[in-house]
Design a protein around this motif. Structure first.
Motif, PDB file in Angstrom:
ATOM      1  N   THR A   1      53.069  52.387  19.827  1.00  0.00           N
ATOM      2  CA  THR A   1      51.698  52.304  19.282  1.00  0.00           C
ATOM      3  C   THR A   1      50.674  52.429  20.419  1.00  0.00           C
ATOM      4  O   THR A   1      49.542  52.827  20.180  1.00  0.00           O
ATOM      5  CB  THR A   1      51.433  50.957  18.564  1.00  0.00           C
TER       6      THR A   1
ATOM      7  N   LYS B   1      47.196  54.364  20.169  1.00  0.00           N
ATOM      8  CA  LYS B   1      46.064  53.512  19.841  1.00  0.00           C
ATOM      9  C   LYS B   1      44.876  53.786  20.755  1.00  0.00           C
ATOM     10  O   LYS B   1      43.744  53.542  20.392  1.00  0.00           O
ATOM     11  CB  LYS B   1      46.442  52.031  19.852  1.00  0.00           C
TER      12      LYS B   1
ATOM     13  N   GLU C   1      53.744  50.387  13.794  1.00  0.00           N
ATOM     14  CA  GLU C   1      53.872  48.940  13.983  1.00  0.00           C
ATOM     15  C   GLU C   1      54.746  48.367  12.853  1.00  0.00           C
ATOM     16  O   GLU C   1      55.599  47.510  13.100  1.00  0.00           O
ATOM     17  CB  GLU C   1      52.464  48.323  13.943  1.00  0.00           C
TER      18      GLU C   1
ATOM     19  N   THR D   1      49.023  40.403  26.381  1.00  0.00           N
ATOM     20  CA  THR D   1      48.587  39.941  25.063  1.00  0.00           C
ATOM     21  C   THR D   1      49.677  39.110  24.384  1.00  0.00           C
ATOM     22  O   THR D   1      49.373  38.222  23.596  1.00  0.00           O
ATOM     23  CB  THR D   1      48.170  41.130  24.179  1.00  0.00           C
TER      24      THR D   1
ATOM     25  N   ARG E   1      51.371  32.250  17.843  1.00  0.00           N
ATOM     26  CA  ARG E   1      52.727  32.362  17.268  1.00  0.00           C
ATOM     27  C   ARG E   1      53.331  30.986  17.004  1.00  0.00           C
ATOM     28  O   ARG E   1      54.084  30.807  16.050  1.00  0.00           O
ATOM     29  CB  ARG E   1      53.649  33.157  18.198  1.00  0.00           C
TER      30      ARG E   1
ATOM     31  N   PHE F   1      35.990  49.079  14.088  1.00  0.00           N
ATOM     32  CA  PHE F   1      36.293  49.336  15.505  1.00  0.00           C
ATOM     33  C   PHE F   1      36.839  48.075  16.169  1.00  0.00           C
ATOM     34  O   PHE F   1      37.874  48.103  16.841  1.00  0.00           O
ATOM     35  CB  PHE F   1      35.043  49.819  16.244  1.00  0.00           C
TER      36      PHE F   1
ATOM     37  N   SER G   1      40.294  47.335  15.017  1.00  0.00           N
ATOM     38  CA  SER G   1      41.309  48.297  15.467  1.00  0.00           C
ATOM     39  C   SER G   1      41.653  48.114  16.944  1.00  0.00           C
ATOM     40  O   SER G   1      42.704  48.559  17.394  1.00  0.00           O
ATOM     41  CB  SER G   1      40.846  49.732  15.214  1.00  0.00           C
ATOM     42  N   GLU G   2      40.767  47.444  17.701  1.00  0.00           N
ATOM     43  CA  GLU G   2      41.091  47.188  19.104  1.00  0.00           C
ATOM     44  C   GLU G   2      42.357  46.337  19.247  1.00  0.00           C
ATOM     45  O   GLU G   2      43.018  46.367  20.272  1.00  0.00           O
ATOM     46  CB  GLU G   2      39.933  46.468  19.794  1.00  0.00           C
ATOM     47  N   TRP G   3      42.653  45.556  18.221  1.00  0.00           N
ATOM     48  CA  TRP G   3      43.827  44.668  18.272  1.00  0.00           C
ATOM     49  C   TRP G   3      45.140  45.406  18.024  1.00  0.00           C
ATOM     50  O   TRP G   3      46.223  44.831  18.223  1.00  0.00           O
ATOM     51  CB  TRP G   3      43.693  43.557  17.230  1.00  0.00           C
ATOM     52  N   LEU G   4      45.055  46.645  17.544  1.00  0.00           N
ATOM     53  CA  LEU G   4      46.280  47.399  17.231  1.00  0.00           C
ATOM     54  C   LEU G   4      47.300  47.317  18.364  1.00  0.00           C
ATOM     55  O   LEU G   4      46.971  47.610  19.515  1.00  0.00           O
ATOM     56  CB  LEU G   4      45.941  48.872  17.041  1.00  0.00           C
ATOM     57  N   GLY G   5      48.500  46.924  18.026  1.00  0.00           N
ATOM     58  CA  GLY G   5      49.558  46.859  19.037  1.00  0.00           C
ATOM     59  C   GLY G   5      49.448  45.673  19.971  1.00  0.00           C
ATOM     60  O   GLY G   5      50.294  45.487  20.831  1.00  0.00           O
ATOM     61  N   LEU G   6      48.382  44.874  19.833  1.00  0.00           N
ATOM     62  CA  LEU G   6      48.156  43.765  20.769  1.00  0.00           C
ATOM     63  C   LEU G   6      48.028  42.405  20.081  1.00  0.00           C
ATOM     64  O   LEU G   6      47.827  41.396  20.747  1.00  0.00           O
ATOM     65  CB  LEU G   6      46.868  44.023  21.584  1.00  0.00           C
ATOM     66  N   ALA G   7      48.135  42.371  18.757  1.00  0.00           N
ATOM     67  CA  ALA G   7      47.962  41.107  18.029  1.00  0.00           C
ATOM     68  C   ALA G   7      49.083  40.139  18.416  1.00  0.00           C
ATOM     69  O   ALA G   7      50.142  40.565  18.881  1.00  0.00           O
ATOM     70  CB  ALA G   7      47.949  41.359  16.527  1.00  0.00           C
ATOM     71  N   PRO G   8      48.842  38.821  18.218  1.00  0.00           N
ATOM     72  CA  PRO G   8      49.810  37.829  18.692  1.00  0.00           C
ATOM     73  C   PRO G   8      51.174  37.921  18.012  1.00  0.00           C
ATOM     74  O   PRO G   8      52.160  37.391  18.525  1.00  0.00           O
ATOM     75  CB  PRO G   8      49.165  36.489  18.327  1.00  0.00           C
TER      76      PRO G   8
ATOM     77  N   ASP H   1      49.732  41.898  13.268  1.00  0.00           N
ATOM     78  CA  ASP H   1      49.268  43.198  13.748  1.00  0.00           C
ATOM     79  C   ASP H   1      49.181  44.175  12.573  1.00  0.00           C
ATOM     80  O   ASP H   1      48.182  44.875  12.379  1.00  0.00           O
ATOM     81  CB  ASP H   1      50.263  43.720  14.800  1.00  0.00           C
TER      82      ASP H   1
ATOM     83  N   ALA I   1      45.767  45.627  11.012  1.00  0.00           N
ATOM     84  CA  ALA I   1      45.598  47.086  11.051  1.00  0.00           C
ATOM     85  C   ALA I   1      45.201  47.602   9.670  1.00  0.00           C
ATOM     86  O   ALA I   1      44.378  48.515   9.538  1.00  0.00           O
ATOM     87  CB  ALA I   1      46.892  47.746  11.503  1.00  0.00           C
TER      88      ALA I   1
ATOM     89  N   ALA J   1      41.552  46.762   9.119  1.00  0.00           N
ATOM     90  CA  ALA J   1      40.697  47.673   9.894  1.00  0.00           C
ATOM     91  C   ALA J   1      40.560  49.014   9.172  1.00  0.00           C
ATOM     92  O   ALA J   1      39.473  49.595   9.091  1.00  0.00           O
ATOM     93  CB  ALA J   1      41.300  47.890  11.285  1.00  0.00           C
TER      94      ALA J   1
ATOM     95  N   TYR K   1      39.941  47.284  25.047  1.00  0.00           N
ATOM     96  CA  TYR K   1      41.261  47.468  24.432  1.00  0.00           C
ATOM     97  C   TYR K   1      42.184  48.292  25.325  1.00  0.00           C
ATOM     98  O   TYR K   1      43.382  48.317  25.121  1.00  0.00           O
ATOM     99  CB  TYR K   1      41.137  48.064  23.033  1.00  0.00           C
TER     100      TYR K   1
ATOM    101  N   PRO L   1      42.749  43.463  28.303  1.00  0.00           N
ATOM    102  CA  PRO L   1      42.200  42.883  27.071  1.00  0.00           C
ATOM    103  C   PRO L   1      42.536  41.392  26.958  1.00  0.00           C
ATOM    104  O   PRO L   1      43.604  41.026  26.494  1.00  0.00           O
ATOM    105  CB  PRO L   1      42.892  43.684  25.959  1.00  0.00           C
TER     106      PRO L   1
ATOM    107  N   TRP M   1      41.779  35.408  19.716  1.00  0.00           N
ATOM    108  CA  TRP M   1      42.177  35.513  18.312  1.00  0.00           C
ATOM    109  C   TRP M   1      41.322  34.596  17.428  1.00  0.00           C
ATOM    110  O   TRP M   1      40.962  34.954  16.304  1.00  0.00           O
ATOM    111  CB  TRP M   1      43.663  35.175  18.164  1.00  0.00           C
TER     112      TRP M   1
END
Lengths: 314, 269
Positions: free
Chosen positions: A50, A54, A77, A295, A303, B33, B36-43, B48, B52, B55, B104, B108, B112
């Motif tokens: 991703t 992204k 994802e 992150t 979590r 926007f 979408s910055e969190w894409l692939g980076l959410a906890p 995620d 997504a 968004a 992002y 970053p 959260w």
């Protein structure tokens, strides 16, 4: 010992009859290990995959392109999630879970796919990833779909279906650029040149006349049904004509299809470079791992909320 | 009163109509926007995927509003989304505030708790505004609102779940949540602010009950905050985005959103 041999023989007989294996079925330890290796790598690659795309999600040039690439990255994802759950079921008897997979990723024990170590510096890279990287993935995944482990096959059925949309999405970006201004066409040609070596190594090294015992075993267990080289040949058959029809030049002067052997001839990729890349020494390996780990670490407290609540409701 | 479409719009109706649409389109574009910055980076992987999806919904709404503006002859939807300077943007400032430090792409260090608080405050307002818009005199807008409100119900439920979990889990998570909420409330004033000239939104039944939305939003969040034991903070308004006043962060957002489009706005992408 005799019992073990008999169990193993019975397991092989099931596979040979074309039966599918479920998560709760007895399976040889080595079969489990091979599956974990394959599925965890696949799942983690979806997650790491991703990251290059992204970069282009908010920058996608139009509202429609933004919507399409957002949906695409979300799918990837989602594939990661689906696959990691399949891997978690296999890991459970070993007392492991997805946290271990992430730790393995950060420690360099779990590799992610070579293509996701590469830079994606322009919008055309997003097009090439969607079209050709996903195109290569679908070749591998369609083969794995008919493998012997049923939960992986079920996950792949959904994944392959969505990858079909991704290829259209990527191809559509590439077609617009190819039919666009000279600057757009040049951007696309550059991206193709950047990605071609990674696409040629995507399927792994060509097998010699003798397959490794490892690969023989995986073929016998029907974890996979085709060799690396067979997959690469299929990819070339599927895409070379389409790439050329857009007026693009593939950066391999000796690439041609031999009608008598029914095989593609191509310039041998740099396999030493491939090995360096998958050992996290590619151009973007460290940067992407850092981004993911940063992150991941900073999200630990969130979590913990989820895992505690999951235990409460269990 | 029902205005069937662009061909039935009179000049005195057109001005407040486009104002409403700018506000709607710009709000959704900017929050999409940030999400979408969190894409692939959410906890969490599941979070995620869910975020997504949210968004994407917001970006979808923004697209529909820009299309309504295009149909009114304001310009092409992509020019409107990408090329207008920040002083012409009508989004609430709350929505442009970064998710944390860094970007992002680099370093970053996202928060959260702030992210879910900001999104929650927006979703509560968005749900109320959409509900009002389902009675709008402008038929194309009414139809878009009827579609968007179905998704908004899920967004709201999702953010409520996050806030409740963080509030109830432990002292630490509650403290982080309160910190995120304070940050969000320190910018939230313009989200629901109704200008005197926005009386026309009600006069023409464009957004029925527009001026009452502020109080209804306040009541809705206070009720939940009491339930979760969170402080009832004042919504501050250091800047008013509805008046085109923004932080420099909006310039960063716009330059990222339009980076490729600006290479050649006349090209087909």
């Amino acid at each position: 010992m005799a019992d073990d041999d008999q169990r193993l023989a019975e397991f092989q007989a099931r596979i040979d009859r074309g039966e599918k294996v479920e998560a709760e079925d007895w399976m040889p330890d080595d079969y489990r290990r091979q599956l974990i290796r394959l599925i965890a790598m696949h799942g983690i690659s979806e997650i790491m995959g991703t990251l290059p795309e992204k970069e282009w999600v908010p920058k996608a040039p139009t509202l429609y392109r933004k919507l399409a690439i957002m949906a695409k990255v979300q799918d990837e994802e989602g594939h990661g999630q689906l696959l990691i759950r399949v891997a978690e079921d296999l890991l459970e008897p070993l007392g492991q879970n997805r946290e271990d997979l992430f730790e393995d990723l950060f420690a360099g024990r779990l590799k992610f796919h070579n293509v996701f170590h590469m830079p994606a510096p322009t919008w055309a890279d997003a097009g090439i990833i969607g079209w050709l990287v996903d195109g290569a993935a679908i070749v591998t995944q369609s083969m794995l779909l008919s493998g012997s482990y049923a939960p992986y096959g079920r996950a792949l059925t959904r994944i392959v279906e969505e990858e079909g949309f991704h290829i259209h999405h990527g191809e559509s970006i590439c077609v617009s650029l190819a039919e666009g201004t000279p600057a757009q066409r040049a951007m696309l040609q550059d991206a193709l040149e950047r990605w071609w070596p990674a696409l040629m190594t995507f399927f792994g090294p060509r097998e010699g006349t003798h397959l490794s015992t490892h690969q023989q075993q995986n073929l016998r267990w029907r974890i996979r049904t085709k060799t690396n080289e067979e997959l690469r040949q299929r990819f070339l058959t599927k895409f070379v004509g389409r790439i050329r029809s857009l007026g693009l030049i593939i950066p391999d002067p000796i690439l041609r299809f031999d009608e008598t052997t029914r095989q593609w001839h191509y310039r041998e990729p740099d396999w030493d470079e491939f090995r360096r890349i998958i050992h996290n020494h590619g151009p973007m390996s460290q940067e992407r791992l850092y981004l993911r780990q940063l992150t991941y670490d900073e999200g630990r407290w969130v979590r913990e909320v989820l895992s505690k609540n999951a235990r409460r409701s269990a | 009163m029902t205005i069937e479409g662009p061909n039935h719009v009179k000049p005195e109706y057109r001005i407040p109509l486009t104002e409403v649409l700018w506000q709607l389109a710009d709000d959704d574009l900017v929050i999409a926007f940030r999400a979408s910055e969190w894409l692939g980076l959410a906890p969490h992987i599941e979070a995620d995927v869910a975020f997504a999806s949210i968004a994407q919904d917001e970006m979808g709404h923004a697209t529909m509003y820009f299309e309504l503006l295009e149909a009114l002859g304001e310009g092409s939807r992509d020019d409107l989304a990408h090329l207008r300077p920040s002083a012409e943007r009508r989004n609430a400032v709350l929505l442009e505030i970064p998710n944390g430090s860094g970007s992002y792409l680099h370093e970053p260090h996202f928060d959260w708790a702030f992210t879910v608080c900001r999104h929650y405050l927006y979703d509560v307002f968005e749900a109320l505004r959409l509900e009002a818009l389902t009675q709008s005199s402008y038929l194309p807008l009414r139809q878009v609102a009827q579609k968007a409100i179905r998704e908004e119900v899920y967004h709201l439920a999702h953010q409520e779940l996050w806030l409740r979990q963080l509030a109830e889990h432990s002292k630490l998570t509650r403290a982080r949540l309160v910190d995120g909420l304070s940050q969000a409330m320190s910018w939230a004033g313009d989200l629901t602010w109704a200008a005197p000239w926005q009386a026309a939104f009600e006069e023409f039944s464009l957004v029925p009950g527009y001026r009452a939305l502020q109080q209804r939003w306040r009541d809705a969040i206070d009720r939940k905050f009491r339930e979760w034991g969170l402080p009832l903070l004042k919504a501050e308004m250091p800047l008013n985005g509805r008046d085109g006043r923004h932080t420099r962060h909006l310039d960063d957002v716009l330059s990222t959103l339009s980076e490729v489009y600006r290479l050649d706005p006349t090209a087909k992408w």
